[in-house]
Scaffold this motif. Structure first.
Motif, PDB file in Angstrom:
ATOM      1  N   THR A 141       0.847  -1.188   0.000  1.00 21.89           N
ATOM      2  CA  THR A 141       0.000   0.000   0.000  1.00 21.89           C
ATOM      3  C   THR A 141       0.880   1.234   0.000  1.00 21.89           C
ATOM      4  O   THR A 141       1.742   1.367   0.860  1.00 21.89           O
ATOM      5  N   PRO A 142       0.676   2.158  -0.930  1.00 21.51           N
ATOM      6  CA  PRO A 142       1.481   3.370  -0.925  1.00 21.51           C
ATOM      7  C   PRO A 142       1.154   4.223   0.297  1.00 21.51           C
ATOM      8  O   PRO A 142       0.049   4.162   0.835  1.00 21.51           O
ATOM      9  N   ALA A 143       2.115   5.062   0.744  1.00 23.23           N
ATOM     10  CA  ALA A 143       1.946   5.879   1.937  1.00 23.23           C
ATOM     11  C   ALA A 143       0.740   6.791   1.820  1.00 23.23           C
ATOM     12  O   ALA A 143       0.036   7.035   2.788  1.00 23.23           O
ATOM     13  N   ALA A 144       0.457   7.311   0.643  1.00 24.74           N
ATOM     14  CA  ALA A 144      -0.660   8.235   0.472  1.00 24.74           C
ATOM     15  C   ALA A 144      -1.991   7.555   0.732  1.00 24.74           C
ATOM     16  O   ALA A 144      -2.966   8.202   1.079  1.00 24.74           O
ATOM     17  N   ALA A 145      -2.057   6.231   0.580  1.00 22.60           N
ATOM     18  CA  ALA A 145      -3.305   5.518   0.784  1.00 22.60           C
ATOM     19  C   ALA A 145      -3.514   5.155   2.253  1.00 22.60           C
ATOM     20  O   ALA A 145      -4.596   4.747   2.626  1.00 22.60           O
ATOM     21  N   GLN A 146      -2.501   5.292   3.078  1.00 27.72           N
ATOM     22  CA  GLN A 146      -2.643   4.999   4.496  1.00 27.72           C
ATOM     23  C   GLN A 146      -3.433   6.117   5.171  1.00 27.72           C
ATOM     24  O   GLN A 146      -3.335   7.278   4.788  1.00 27.72           O
ATOM     25  N   SER A 147      -4.175   5.764   6.179  1.00 27.46           N
ATOM     26  CA  SER A 147      -4.913   6.795   6.905  1.00 27.46           C
ATOM     27  C   SER A 147      -3.963   7.539   7.842  1.00 27.46           C
ATOM     28  O   SER A 147      -2.885   7.050   8.189  1.00 27.46           O
ATOM     29  N   ALA A 148      -4.406   8.704   8.264  1.00 29.09           N
ATOM     30  CA  ALA A 148      -3.620   9.482   9.212  1.00 29.09           C
ATOM     31  C   ALA A 148      -3.420   8.710  10.511  1.00 29.09           C
ATOM     32  O   ALA A 148      -2.405   8.881  11.182  1.00 29.09           O
ATOM     33  N   LEU A 149      -4.368   7.824  10.855  1.00 31.53           N
ATOM     34  CA  LEU A 149      -4.219   7.009  12.064  1.00 31.53           C
ATOM     35  C   LEU A 149      -3.003   6.100  11.982  1.00 31.53           C
ATOM     36  O   LEU A 149      -2.385   5.791  13.000  1.00 31.53           O
ATOM     37  N   GLU A 150      -2.670   5.663  10.785  1.00 30.27           N
ATOM     38  CA  GLU A 150      -1.504   4.795  10.598  1.00 30.27           C
ATOM     39  C   GLU A 150      -0.215   5.594  10.492  1.00 30.27           C
ATOM     40  O   GLU A 150       0.841   5.127  10.909  1.00 30.27           O
ATOM     41  N   ARG A 151      -0.306   6.798   9.949  1.00 30.99           N
ATOM     42  CA  ARG A 151       0.888   7.601   9.692  1.00 30.99           C
ATOM     43  C   ARG A 151       1.260   8.553  10.816  1.00 30.99           C
ATOM     44  O   ARG A 151       2.414   8.935  10.943  1.00 30.99           O
ATOM     45  N   ALA A 152       0.307   8.945  11.652  1.00 30.23           N
ATOM     46  CA  ALA A 152       0.555   9.999  12.627  1.00 30.23           C
ATOM     47  C   ALA A 152       1.335   9.591  13.878  1.00 30.23           C
ATOM     48  O   ALA A 152       2.074  10.414  14.404  1.00 30.23           O
ATOM     49  N   PRO A 153       1.185   8.378  14.394  1.00 25.94           N
ATOM     50  CA  PRO A 153       1.874   8.079  15.651  1.00 25.94           C
ATOM     51  C   PRO A 153       3.380   8.329  15.547  1.00 25.94           C
ATOM     52  O   PRO A 153       4.001   8.058  14.518  1.00 25.94           O
ATOM     53  N   GLY A 154       3.910   8.889  16.622  1.00 25.26           N
ATOM     54  CA  GLY A 154       5.345   9.140  16.649  1.00 25.26           C
ATOM     55  C   GLY A 154       5.690  10.236  17.634  1.00 25.26           C
ATOM     56  O   GLY A 154       4.863  10.698  18.416  1.00 25.26           O
ATOM     57  N   LEU A 155       6.937  10.671  17.560  1.00 26.81           N
ATOM     58  CA  LEU A 155       7.489  11.673  18.457  1.00 26.81           C
ATOM     59  C   LEU A 155       7.597  12.997  17.715  1.00 26.81           C
ATOM     60  O   LEU A 155       8.105  13.044  16.587  1.00 26.81           O
ATOM     61  N   TYR A 156       7.128  14.094  18.350  1.00 29.63           N
ATOM     62  CA  TYR A 156       7.077  15.410  17.730  1.00 29.63           C
ATOM     63  C   TYR A 156       7.601  16.480  18.679  1.00 29.63           C
ATOM     64  O   TYR A 156       7.580  16.307  19.896  1.00 29.63           O
ATOM     65  N   GLY A 157       8.010  17.594  18.084  1.00 26.03           N
ATOM     66  CA  GLY A 157       8.419  18.765  18.850  1.00 26.03           C
ATOM     67  C   GLY A 157       8.027  20.025  18.104  1.00 26.03           C
ATOM     68  O   GLY A 157       7.869  20.018  16.876  1.00 26.03           O
ATOM     69  N   SER A 158       7.906  21.112  18.832  1.00 28.64           N
ATOM     70  CA  SER A 158       7.480  22.382  18.244  1.00 28.64           C
ATOM     71  C   SER A 158       8.537  22.933  17.292  1.00 28.64           C
ATOM     72  O   SER A 158       9.735  22.883  17.563  1.00 28.64           O
ATOM     73  N   ALA A 159       8.055  23.501  16.188  1.00 33.20           N
ATOM     74  CA  ALA A 159       8.947  24.149  15.224  1.00 33.20           C
ATOM     75  C   ALA A 159       9.297  25.563  15.664  1.00 33.20           C
ATOM     76  O   ALA A 159      10.287  26.130  15.184  1.00 33.20           O
ATOM     77  N   THR A 160       8.514  26.139  16.577  1.00 30.68           N
ATOM     78  CA  THR A 160       8.710  27.549  16.942  1.00 30.68           C
ATOM     79  C   THR A 160       9.010  27.776  18.416  1.00 30.68           C
ATOM     80  O   THR A 160       9.583  28.801  18.766  1.00 30.68           O
ATOM     81  N   ASP A 161       8.615  26.873  19.285  1.00 31.93           N
ATOM     82  CA  ASP A 161       8.830  27.029  20.722  1.00 31.93           C
ATOM     83  C   ASP A 161       9.992  26.129  21.141  1.00 31.93           C
ATOM     84  O   ASP A 161       9.829  24.914  21.264  1.00 31.93           O
ATOM     85  N   LEU A 162      11.162  26.729  21.360  1.00 30.84           N
ATOM     86  CA  LEU A 162      12.355  25.935  21.682  1.00 30.84           C
ATOM     87  C   LEU A 162      12.176  25.088  22.946  1.00 30.84           C
ATOM     88  O   LEU A 162      12.737  23.999  23.046  1.00 30.84           O
ATOM     89  N   ALA A 163      11.376  25.569  23.893  1.00 35.56           N
ATOM     90  CA  ALA A 163      11.159  24.814  25.134  1.00 35.56           C
ATOM     91  C   ALA A 163      10.343  23.543  24.889  1.00 35.56           C
ATOM     92  O   ALA A 163      10.357  22.632  25.718  1.00 35.56           O
ATOM     93  N   GLN A 164       9.633  23.457  23.758  1.00 38.04           N
ATOM     94  CA  GLN A 164       8.814  22.283  23.427  1.00 38.04           C
ATOM     95  C   GLN A 164       9.332  21.574  22.171  1.00 38.04           C
ATOM     96  O   GLN A 164       8.605  20.814  21.537  1.00 38.04           O
ATOM     97  N   SER A 165      10.575  21.820  21.809  1.00 35.41           N
ATOM     98  CA  SER A 165      11.177  21.240  20.600  1.00 35.41           C
ATOM     99  C   SER A 165      11.518  19.764  20.807  1.00 35.41           C
ATOM    100  O   SER A 165      11.426  19.236  21.917  1.00 35.41           O
TER     101      SER A 165
END
Length: 138
Positions: free
Chosen positions: A12-36
């Motif tokens: 299955t190509p990545a574009a066909a996956q739902s956001a539920l399958e693609r979204a899990p992971g580790l994230y940080g803020s692009a603008t707030d250094l304290a939450q990066s």
């Protein structure tokens, strides 16, 4: 070799996956250094019953209500290949509509991560860009 070719053809190509399958992971803020990603990343995960999106930070941070918290929980209302429709637990009604805000988490590709929209905002408005930490380090 033939099994590998068949697996690639039926993958299955990545574009066909739902956001539920693609979204899990580790994230940080692009603008707030304290939450990066380096300072205080958060993990996005899901639970099925009832369907919720969980945002969990390594260290407490100010939540939207101004309290220190390590977690935000959202009721999951729907998903497409690139969006999640969510209601934040604890959000009160908006003064102009009398209804709770409906949040739209939009997955982004450039940069890899997500940003926040709202159902009552113009579609192009997307705030608080978050970066996928795995992509930020590669």
């Amino acid at each position: 070799m033939r099994a590998l070719i068949l697996a690639l053809l039926f993958a299955t190509p990545a574009a066909a996956q739902s956001a539920l399958e693609r979204a899990p992971g580790l994230y940080g803020s692009a603008t707030d250094l304290a939450q990066s990603c380096d300072a205080n990343p958060h993990e996005l995960s899901f639970i099925e019953s009832p369907p919720h999106a969980l945002f969990q930070w390594r260290d407490p941070r100010p939540d939207p209500d101004g309290y220190l918290s390590r977690e935000d929980t959202y009721d999951l209302r729907g998903a497409t290949d690139s969006t999640l429709t969510l209601l934040r637990e604890g959000d009160g009604p908006l003064p102009d509509t009398g209804r709770r805000p409906v949040w739209i988490l939009r997955l982004t590709q450039n940069p890899a991560g997500y940003c926040w929209g709202r159902e009552d905002w113009p579609m192009m408005r997307c705030e608080q860009q978050q970066l996928r930490c795995e992509a930020a380090t590669s």
